[in-house]
Write a protein that holds these residues in place. Structure first.
Motif, short mmCIF file in Angstrom:
data_model
loop_
_atom_site.label_atom_id
_atom_site.label_comp_id
_atom_site.label_asym_id
_atom_site.label_seq_id
_atom_site.Cartn_x
_atom_site.Cartn_y
_atom_site.Cartn_z
N HIS A 1 45.93 34.72 53.35
CA HIS A 1 45.58 34.90 51.94
C HIS A 1 44.95 36.28 51.78
O HIS A 1 43.93 36.58 52.42
CB HIS A 1 44.60 33.81 51.50
CG HIS A 1 44.35 33.79 50.02
ND1 HIS A 1 43.42 32.94 49.43
CD2 HIS A 1 44.89 34.50 49.00
CE1 HIS A 1 43.43 33.13 48.13
NE2 HIS A 1 44.30 34.08 47.84
N GLY B 1 47.18 37.62 46.11
CA GLY B 1 46.66 37.86 44.77
C GLY B 1 46.91 39.31 44.41
O GLY B 1 47.77 39.97 44.98
N ARG B 2 46.13 39.82 43.49
CA ARG B 2 46.44 41.13 42.93
C ARG B 2 46.37 42.22 44.01
O ARG B 2 45.59 42.16 44.96
CB ARG B 2 45.48 41.47 41.80
CG ARG B 2 44.04 41.70 42.22
CD ARG B 2 43.27 42.30 41.07
NE ARG B 2 41.91 42.65 41.44
CZ ARG B 2 41.15 43.50 40.76
NH1 ARG B 2 41.63 44.09 39.68
NH2 ARG B 2 39.92 43.76 41.14
N CYS C 1 43.89 39.13 48.70
CA CYS C 1 43.74 39.39 47.27
C CYS C 1 42.90 40.64 47.07
O CYS C 1 41.88 40.82 47.76
CB CYS C 1 43.09 38.20 46.57
SG CYS C 1 42.89 38.41 44.78
N THR C 2 43.32 41.47 46.12
CA THR C 2 42.72 42.78 45.84
C THR C 2 42.93 43.68 47.06
O THR C 2 42.07 43.82 47.92
CB THR C 2 41.24 42.68 45.46
OG1 THR C 2 41.07 41.63 44.48
CG2 THR C 2 40.75 43.99 44.85
N ASP D 1 46.46 32.38 38.90
CA ASP D 1 46.37 31.28 39.85
C ASP D 1 45.36 30.26 39.37
O ASP D 1 44.66 30.47 38.38
CB ASP D 1 45.94 31.79 41.24
CG ASP D 1 46.64 31.06 42.38
OD1 ASP D 1 46.92 29.86 42.21
OD2 ASP D 1 46.90 31.69 43.41
N HIS E 1 39.89 40.04 51.26
CA HIS E 1 39.61 40.34 49.86
C HIS E 1 38.94 41.71 49.83
O HIS E 1 37.96 41.94 50.54
CB HIS E 1 38.68 39.25 49.31
CG HIS E 1 38.40 39.36 47.84
ND1 HIS E 1 39.33 39.77 46.92
CD2 HIS E 1 37.26 39.07 47.13
CE1 HIS E 1 38.80 39.74 45.71
NE2 HIS E 1 37.55 39.33 45.81
N ASN F 1 42.65 31.95 43.91
CA ASN F 1 42.57 33.40 44.03
C ASN F 1 41.23 33.86 43.47
O ASN F 1 40.80 33.38 42.41
CB ASN F 1 43.70 34.11 43.29
CG ASN F 1 44.77 34.63 44.24
OD1 ASN F 1 44.48 34.98 45.38
ND2 ASN F 1 46.01 34.66 43.79
#
Length: 426
Positions: A140, A164-165, A142-143, A189, A117, A194
């Motif tokens: 996983h 994620g984004r 995200c960002t 999500d 992340h 997320n």
């Protein structure tokens, strides 16, 4: 280059000794090589920071052991806990044995065995996760900016690679045998799936296999959008709903029991969680957006052996999450391309594409559908789903009744179809 065996990271050592030894090396950074084959037990997450390369020799594996209880991550970037960017991270040859150890997530919504992340310039190469549990994803992220995931084999009961984004990504040369999504591009999500929301854009998923003909839920790829509104007094909210308030995004964390809450107190706190009017709010992020989706992504050279809907252009609409809050602006997903995607099973009840969100265009080139349809629906009851341009060039199994191939179940929506230069409206 640092050889881990020379610093107390050894197959014969205890889980605590190994975690502490490896963490000391990761805190130093540089290039770390796990140079002896064997199984290395750890009793907690390893935290990796910027400018660090972690390489595993063939035959070396990490095994999670719950000495002090189950824990979520096998490895996580340090900045995930503080929303501070890490960069230039490389992990090669890592094999993770989950061993039924999947605990609560310290970062709300971040739930990968390999979890990242706020990360830039990340390379994950030659990763093996053979025993995913239902509670957590394999990888996983995200960002993010500029990530590569390649040469991975992921097997088990949850998502393989879950994004994620973020922007600019490649997922390539991977084999998935997952009960849930092989690849999840989840711009929106569940509250638990997320840590932040926003656009996923400019990516390639290529040379991947969805294997094993056994029944499974999920899809080869979930392409998930969402939209929400400004907070207002008296609004009705439920689990996973998002609002904009005081220049931030807040989400409802709740049980998936269908409870609808009335919000009369505006969330304005700066971090963490607060309970207001019996509603547990989480402050999610400080950069405001009112929509999330996927755009400018190409799927190339994909082999689909598992009989299920291959690609779901998706809204959630259940007790776990409703992606689209009533009255929000429609999130328009954009420019999704499919090249040489091959269906390898015989089940005409599966859809090749199942689209329930607004999307401007989809292009399919040299794909084999094997009787699977392209389906459009409107379960969120949007007032205007918008038109979609659908182009098919050189695809097999697309002759015959156009209504069987392209099923438009959305009132007022027009699908502008171009099949090898022949144009139709559905």
């Amino acid at each position: 280059m640092i050889y881990a065996s020379q610093h107390g990271f050894l197959p014969e050592n205890s889980p605590t000794e190994n975690r502490l030894a490896m963490q000391t090396l990761l805190d130093r950074g540089g290039t770390i090589v796990v140079d002896r084959p064997g199984i290395y037990d750890i009793d907690g997450a390893l935290e990796i920071g910027s400018y660090t390369t972690l390489e595993f020799e063939n035959g070396a594996a990490i095994r999670k052991v719950p000495v002090n209880g189950k824990f979520a991550y096998a490895i996580v970037n340090k900045g995930a806990f503080t929303k501070t960017w890490d960069e230039h991270i490389v992990i090669r040859g890592m094999k993770i044995l989950v061993s039924n150890v999947a605990g609560n997530t310290p970062v709300p919504g971040l739930r990968g065995q390999m979890a990242f992340h706020y990360v830039r310039d990340l390379l994950l190469d030659d990763i093996r996760i053979p025993d995913l549990e239902p509670a957590q994803f394999g990888i996983h992220i995200c960002t993010f900016e500029d990530i590569i995931v390649r040469n991975c084999i992921i097997t088990g009961k949850k998502d393989g690679v879950h994004l994620g984004r973020g922007k600019r990504f490649t997922i390539s040369n991977c084999v998935f045998d997952t009960f849930d999504d092989a690849v999840a591009l989840n711009a929106h999500d569940y509250d638990s799936s997320n840590p932040e929301l926003g656009w996923i854009e400019d990516g390639i998923v290529e040379k991947c296999w969805d294997v094993n003909p056994e029944h499974a839920v999920g899809f080869f790829c979930r392409i998930l959008a969402g939209a929400w509104v400004d907070w207002y007094e008296g609004m009705q909210v439920q689990k996973s709903d998002t609002v904009v308030s005081n220049g931030r995004l807040y989400r409802v964390f709740a049980n998936p029991d269908g409870t609808v809450y009335t919000s009369v107190t505006r969330p304005t706190f700066e971090k963490g969680r607060q309970v207001l009017d019996g509603i547990t709010w989480q402050m999610v992020q400080e950069d405001v957006t009112y929509e999330a989706g996927v755009r400018n992504v190409t799927f190339r050279d994909i082999w689909l052996q598992k009989p299920r809907t291959a690609f779901s252009v998706h809204f959630d609409h259940d007790v776990w999450s409703r992606s689209f809050y009533p009255g929000a602006k429609n999130p328009l997903q954009e420019n999704i391309c499919f090249e040489n995607v091959r269906v390898q099973y015989d089940d005409p009840n599966c859809a090749f594409i199942h689209s329930v969100t607004p999307i401007d265009s989809m292009t399919m080139t040299n794909c084999s559908l094997r009787g699977n349809a392209i389906v459009f629906r409107n379960p969120a009851n949007l007032e205007n789903s918008g038109d979609t341009r659908l182009t098919l060039n050189g695809c097999s199994d697309v002759s015959g009744d156009l209504k069987k191939l392209i099923r438009n179940n959305v009132d007022g929506k027009v699908i502008h179809v171009n099949i090898d230069g022949e144009k139709y409206d559905c």
